[in-house]
Write a protein that holds these residues in place. Structure first.
Motif, mmCIF file in Angstrom:
data_model
loop_
_atom_site.group_PDB
_atom_site.id
_atom_site.type_symbol
_atom_site.label_atom_id
_atom_site.label_comp_id
_atom_site.label_asym_id
_atom_site.label_seq_id
_atom_site.Cartn_x
_atom_site.Cartn_y
_atom_site.Cartn_z
ATOM 1 N N ASN A 13 0.849 -1.181 0.000
ATOM 2 C CA ASN A 13 0.000 0.000 0.000
ATOM 3 C C ASN A 13 0.892 1.241 0.000
ATOM 4 O OD1 ASN A 13 -1.853 2.020 0.394
ATOM 5 N ND2 ASN A 13 -2.935 0.967 2.042
ATOM 6 N N SER A 14 0.820 2.026 -1.076
ATOM 7 C CA SER A 14 1.671 3.215 -1.164
ATOM 8 C C SER A 14 1.254 4.276 -0.155
ATOM 9 C CB SER A 14 1.649 3.781 -2.578
ATOM 10 O OG SER A 14 0.361 4.267 -2.890
ATOM 11 N N HIS A 15 0.060 4.138 0.423
ATOM 12 C CA HIS A 15 -0.398 5.087 1.443
ATOM 13 C C HIS A 15 0.547 5.089 2.640
ATOM 14 C CE1 HIS A 15 -3.026 7.461 3.957
ATOM 15 N NE2 HIS A 15 -3.011 6.505 4.882
ATOM 16 N N TYR A 16 1.065 3.921 3.001
ATOM 17 C CA TYR A 16 1.989 3.835 4.129
ATOM 18 C C TYR A 16 3.263 4.632 3.867
ATOM 19 C CZ TYR A 16 -0.815 0.277 6.405
ATOM 20 O OH TYR A 16 -1.824 -0.394 7.035
ATOM 21 N N SER A 17 3.786 4.548 2.644
ATOM 22 C CA SER A 17 5.019 5.281 2.349
ATOM 23 C C SER A 17 4.789 6.788 2.418
ATOM 24 C CB SER A 17 5.597 4.879 1.000
ATOM 25 O OG SER A 17 4.722 5.213 -0.042
ATOM 26 N N ASN A 18 3.558 7.222 2.115
ATOM 27 C CA ASN A 18 3.231 8.645 2.226
ATOM 28 C C ASN A 18 3.248 9.116 3.678
ATOM 29 O OD1 ASN A 18 2.896 8.812 -0.525
ATOM 30 N ND2 ASN A 18 0.689 8.499 -0.437
ATOM 31 N N ILE A 19 3.088 8.217 4.596
ATOM 32 C CA ILE A 19 3.116 8.544 6.024
ATOM 33 C C ILE A 19 4.506 8.283 6.601
ATOM 34 C CG2 ILE A 19 2.205 7.878 8.291
ATOM 35 C CD1 ILE A 19 -0.433 7.176 6.796
ATOM 36 N N ILE A 20 5.103 7.158 6.215
ATOM 37 C CA ILE A 20 6.374 6.723 6.803
ATOM 38 C C ILE A 20 7.512 7.682 6.463
ATOM 39 C CG2 ILE A 20 8.097 4.882 6.850
ATOM 40 C CD1 ILE A 20 5.559 3.803 8.047
ATOM 41 N N ILE A 21 7.596 8.125 5.227
ATOM 42 C CA ILE A 21 8.708 8.989 4.810
ATOM 43 C C ILE A 21 8.750 10.278 5.644
ATOM 44 C CG2 ILE A 21 9.657 10.375 2.904
ATOM 45 C CD1 ILE A 21 10.182 7.349 2.658
ATOM 46 N N PRO A 22 7.663 11.033 5.768
ATOM 47 C CA PRO A 22 7.748 12.246 6.594
ATOM 48 C C PRO A 22 8.018 11.943 8.074
ATOM 49 C CG PRO A 22 5.653 12.176 5.407
ATOM 50 C CD PRO A 22 6.390 10.927 5.085
ATOM 51 N N ILE A 23 7.468 10.856 8.585
ATOM 52 C CA ILE A 23 7.712 10.512 9.991
ATOM 53 C C ILE A 23 9.181 10.120 10.190
ATOM 54 C CG2 ILE A 23 7.214 8.807 11.797
ATOM 55 C CD1 ILE A 23 4.272 8.933 10.870
ATOM 56 N N ALA A 24 9.716 9.301 9.292
ATOM 57 C CA ALA A 24 11.125 8.902 9.392
ATOM 58 C C ALA A 24 12.032 10.125 9.278
ATOM 59 C CB ALA A 24 11.470 7.878 8.310
ATOM 60 N N GLY A 25 11.726 11.010 8.348
ATOM 61 C CA GLY A 25 12.515 12.233 8.189
ATOM 62 C C GLY A 25 12.429 13.129 9.405
ATOM 63 N N GLY A 26 11.216 13.305 9.927
ATOM 64 C CA GLY A 26 11.032 14.145 11.101
ATOM 65 C C GLY A 26 11.744 13.598 12.322
ATOM 66 N N LEU A 27 11.633 12.304 12.535
ATOM 67 C CA LEU A 27 12.331 11.684 13.671
ATOM 68 C C LEU A 27 13.849 11.780 13.508
ATOM 69 C CD1 LEU A 27 10.126 8.529 14.316
ATOM 70 C CD2 LEU A 27 10.351 10.559 15.774
ATOM 71 N N ALA A 28 14.324 11.607 12.277
ATOM 72 C CA ALA A 28 15.763 11.716 12.026
ATOM 73 C C ALA A 28 16.278 13.104 12.389
ATOM 74 C CB ALA A 28 16.066 11.401 10.564
#
Length: 160
Positions: free
Chosen positions: A62-77
């Motif tokens: 589901n590409s919807h997850y990548s739309n959420i995961i990328i900003p969260i991973a970037g923000g946490l980083a």
């Protein structure tokens, strides 16, 4: 509070005229060390979080997850990077706040500044003011990695 400079360009000109090129680099060593720690934490954290989530099948199902995961991973980083490197930013600010002429004649040792800050403020004190930096880093880094991944996706799709 006496304002020494009217802006960045004015500061550059005055410092260069009075102290030469060396005056422009006061605090450069500690800033480079802080950047090395921040960037290594930043990219390692981003790639690690991304690998835990996207490469475990979430992106393919589901590409919807990548739309959420990328900003969260970037923000946490970004947030974790700032949390780890924040004390060195405080050290850099203290060194750059010193008299330039004194710093050029006898540079302050970074470890002495950190030791003095910990002694006077405690460990918690060297993190005073970190929350706004972490929040800003989360917002900036989440949008930065989202933009990066989007451009990479667009470029890879245009090549196919």
């Amino acid at each position: 509070n006496i304002k020494l400079y009217k802006g960045s360009l004015n500061a550059f000109i005055k410092i260069y005229r009075q102290y030469g090129v060396r005056g422009l680099y006061v605090g450069h060593v500690i800033n480079t060390q802080r950047e090395m720690i921040f960037l290594s934490t930043y990219f390692t954290t981003y790639e690690y979080i991304k690998s835990l989530t996207l490469y475990e099948g979430l992106s393919s199902s589901n590409s919807h997850y990548s739309n959420i995961i990328i900003p969260i991973a970037g923000g946490l980083a970004g947030s974790i990077g700032w949390l780890i490197s924040f004390p060195l930013d405080l050290v850099k600010a203290n060194i750059q706040g010193n008299n330039i002429e004194t710093e050029l004649k006898r540079p302050t040792k970074s470890y002495q500044v950190l030791r003095n800050l910990i002694h006077s403020r405690g460990i918690v004190g060297v993190y005073s003011g970190v929350l706004p930096s972490i929040l800003r880093a989360f917002l900036v880094s989440s949008s930065r990695f989202t933009a990066y991944e989007t451009v990479m996706w667009l470029l890879s799709n245009n090549n196919n």
